[in-house]
Design an enzyme around this catalytic site. Structure first.
Site, PDB file in Angstrom:
ATOM      1  N   GLY A   1      48.555  72.599 -93.579  1.00 20.37           N
ATOM      2  CA  GLY A   1      47.952  72.809 -94.885  1.00 20.37           C
ATOM      3  C   GLY A   1      46.498  72.388 -94.943  1.00 20.37           C
TER       4      GLY A   1
ATOM      5  N   GLY B   1      44.073  70.100 -95.492  1.00 22.00           N
ATOM      6  CA  GLY B   1      43.969  68.654 -95.617  1.00 22.00           C
ATOM      7  C   GLY B   1      42.700  68.189 -96.277  1.00 22.00           C
TER       8      GLY B   1
ATOM      9  CE  LYS C   1      36.949  74.295 -92.183  1.00 21.01           C
ATOM     10  NZ  LYS C   1      36.575  75.239 -91.107  1.00 21.01           N
TER      11      LYS C   1
ATOM     12  N   GLY D   1      38.836  63.261 -95.534  1.00 18.85           N
ATOM     13  CA  GLY D   1      38.826  64.521 -96.261  1.00 18.85           C
ATOM     14  C   GLY D   1      37.454  65.132 -96.435  1.00 18.85           C
TER      15      GLY D   1
ATOM     16  NE  ARG E   1      36.887  79.404 -94.478  1.00 19.54           N
ATOM     17  CZ  ARG E   1      37.615  78.671 -93.635  1.00 19.54           C
ATOM     18  NH1 ARG E   1      37.157  78.409 -92.419  1.00 19.54           N
ATOM     19  NH2 ARG E   1      38.784  78.184 -93.997  1.00 19.54           N
TER      20      ARG E   1
ATOM     21  NE  ARG F   1      44.858  78.945 -93.182  1.00 21.03           N
ATOM     22  CZ  ARG F   1      43.722  78.423 -92.746  1.00 21.03           C
ATOM     23  NH1 ARG F   1      43.516  78.275 -91.453  1.00 21.03           N
ATOM     24  NH2 ARG F   1      42.794  78.037 -93.590  1.00 21.03           N
TER      25      ARG F   1
ATOM     26  CG  ASP G   1      46.667  75.931 -87.688  1.00 25.64           C
ATOM     27  OD1 ASP G   1      47.212  75.854 -86.579  1.00 25.64           O
ATOM     28  OD2 ASP G   1      45.665  75.268 -88.003  1.00 25.64           O
TER      29      ASP G   1
ATOM     30  CG  ASP H   1      39.500  77.283 -89.469  1.00 26.40           C
ATOM     31  OD1 ASP H   1      38.718  76.995 -90.389  1.00 26.40           O
ATOM     32  OD2 ASP H   1      40.730  77.229 -89.589  1.00 26.40           O
TER      33      ASP H   1
END
Length: 518
Positions: free
Chosen positions: A108, A110, A131, A144, A197, A204, A273, A283
């Site tokens: 997930g 995070g 992000k 985080g 983003r 995914r 993922d 990513d």
């Protein structure tokens, strides 16, 4: 400084801005409403001293968002998730995934949040996603937050891939938080940042793995229907949406990974993922571009076995797609011709159906790679059969590997050779070595050097220069980053003053290592 991608401070100037009366952005919350099992409502951390470092004006225009407003204080607060647009219901998305081949049932977002869905100028939905916005219930240790360098890296890589014509998520903005974060690869606190983003979606393979693990076929069915409606709307009334989804994702991933291979891109962390249903690159953590051609090249600091090495990417993509097929098996069974029969018969039929869909990966990949290599070799208008194109490409790549010749530079030099300047290519070979018989065979064909220039970039994000630019940006100087961004967002036209961006790392440079900073 780039004329389109601008770094500007947050403006607090007054005036009767149109946004003063109504919010200039409207977002939807379709994912949050359709799939509550995969969405945890959450709020972004509020940062007290934000500064807009980079704003992607072309992307803002695509999304119908006024760049001038995004530079204002309310605009920056919107980018950080502090001031929500109408319809926005931020959520952290749940998903599972195989990380380096090991299944993790609950991953997930995070340290990320889905703000919602915007409709772009073409009418398509685009996720806006944060992000580095703080810990969520899915956080796996850490604070985080994110650092400036990795967030700018994702901005740079996404825009470079977009300019190369490769499907990708893109950064709308990078906002410095004014805070500091500690990271294992740095002894000193680093300046923090949030990436904003945009993506066709953030679904995914791991999303489907998570839905399958819930033992709730209704959730898996709704996720499949949501994905089909979003990415394959032509299959909505087909009657077998799970199969059409699998077939569509297989096709898109085959073409995506072929496009990576054609430009020498190494993703570095092809976990399930990080495999997007949309067929976009997602990513940009430990990614890199090849200098010397090497199928075994792996740059990630944690990929000790080279699982995600350059040459292994097609096989890993198929492995990941097999995990998607496994997750979809219950739906493939209930939508099969044997659905009314006993469960075992339907499941066996579903497995056969899944295998047939997966079998389409190799020919789709081969077609995309061969077509791309035909363009790179200047043979689009040639009658050369595919077998000859593949043979010429294989011979060339074998020599690049043997002599550790720069991948990007070799194809640009090959275009010079097509114009009669053979010294460009020969000059890349070490003393005493020269191209083999394939060169004469290739030169005897009908060549199009202008088409080669359009297929072979002069500039890619060179690893050593990216590191240099990001280090300077971390220290507060964005000039090098802006120059590199300017080069890689117009990658096919050589320009005076950008010569260093066309060159690999100098001889004797240490092995490049990348980290999962994003």
């Amino acid at each position: 400084m780039s004329a389109e991608h601008t770094n500007v401070p947050t403006s607090t100037a007054g005036g009767d801005h149109p946004a003063a009366h109504e919010h200039p952005v409207a977002l939807g919350d379709a994912f949050a409403r359709a799939l509550p099992e995969l969405a945890v409502p959450w709020e972004a951390t509020r940062f007290e001293r934000p500064e807009l470092l980079e704003l992607n004006e072309p992307l803002a225009a695509e999304l119908g968002i006024d760049p001038g407003w995004l530079r204002s204080e309310p605009g920056v607060r919107f980018l950080l998730g502090d001031e929500l647009a109408p319809g926005s219901s931020p959520v952290a998305q749940a998903y599972a995934g195989h990380q380096f081949g090991v299944y993790v049932p609950r991953l997930g977002d995070g340290r990320a949040l889905l703000l919602g869905e915007a409709r772009d100028a073409s009418g398509s939905l685009r996720d806006l996603h944060l992000k580095g916005s703080g810990r969520t219930p899915f956080a796996r240790g850490g604070d985080g937050f994110a650092a400036v360098g990795p967030m700018l890296r994702e901005y740079l890589m996404g825009e470079a891939m977009h300019a190369l014509g490769i499907p990708t998520t893109r950064a709308l903005a990078v906002v410095a938080t004014g805070g500091r974060v500690m990271r294992d690869d740095s002894l000193d606190p680093l300046p923090g940042a949030v990436l904003v983003r945009a993506a066709s979606s953030h679904l995914r393979v791991g999303s489907f793995q998570y839905a399958r693990s819930l033992a709730d076929r209704g959730a898996l069915r709704r996720l499949t229907d949501f994905a089909v409606a979003r990415h394959f709307p032509e299959a909505r009334d087909d009657g077998r949406p799970a199969l059409r989804l699998l077939e569509g994702v297989v096709e898109r991933q085959a073409r995506l990974v072929a496009s990576w291979m054609l430009v020498g891109f190494v993703h570095g962390v092809m976990n399930t993922d990080n495999t997007a249903i949309s067929g976009e690159t997602i990513d940009y953590g430990p990614c890199a571009f090849l200098d010397a051609y090497d199928p075994t090249a792996a740059f990630s600091s944690i990929d000790h076995a080279g699982r995600y090495a350059y040459g292994r990417q097609p096989g890993i993509a198929l492995w990941n797609l097999t995990r998607l097929a496994e997750a979809l098996l219950p739906l493939l069974a209930e939508q099969s011709d044997e659905a009314a029969d006993a469960g075992d018969a339907a499941m066996e039929a579903a497995k056969d159906t899944a295998l047939a869909a997966l079998d389409a990966f190799a020919p789709a990949y081969d077609r995309a790679w061969t077509d791309g290599m035909r363009a790179k070799l200047g043979l689009v208008g040639s009658a050369a059969p595919d077998e000859q194109v593949r043979g010429l490409a294989s011979a060339l790549l074998a020599e690049l590997q043997e002599h550790r010749i720069d991948f990007t530079g070799a194809f640009r030099a090959l275009a010079d050779t097509a114009r009669g300047r053979e010294e460009s290519l020969r000059g890349l070979f070490p003393a005493g070595a020269a191209p083999g018989p394939w060169l004469g065979e290739w030169r005897a064909l009908s060549l199009d050097p202008a088409a080669m220039d359009a297929a072979n970039p002069a500039y890619v994000p060179r690893n050593h220069l990216a590191d240099e630019a990001l280090a300077a940006a971390t220290a507060g100087d964005l000039a090098s980053f802006e120059r590199m961004l300017d080069a890689v967002t117009s990658p096919f036209e050589p320009r005076e003053g950008l010569e260093r961006y066309a060159l690999p790392a100098p001889p004797g440079a240490p092995r490049h290592v990348t980290y999962c900073g994003t």
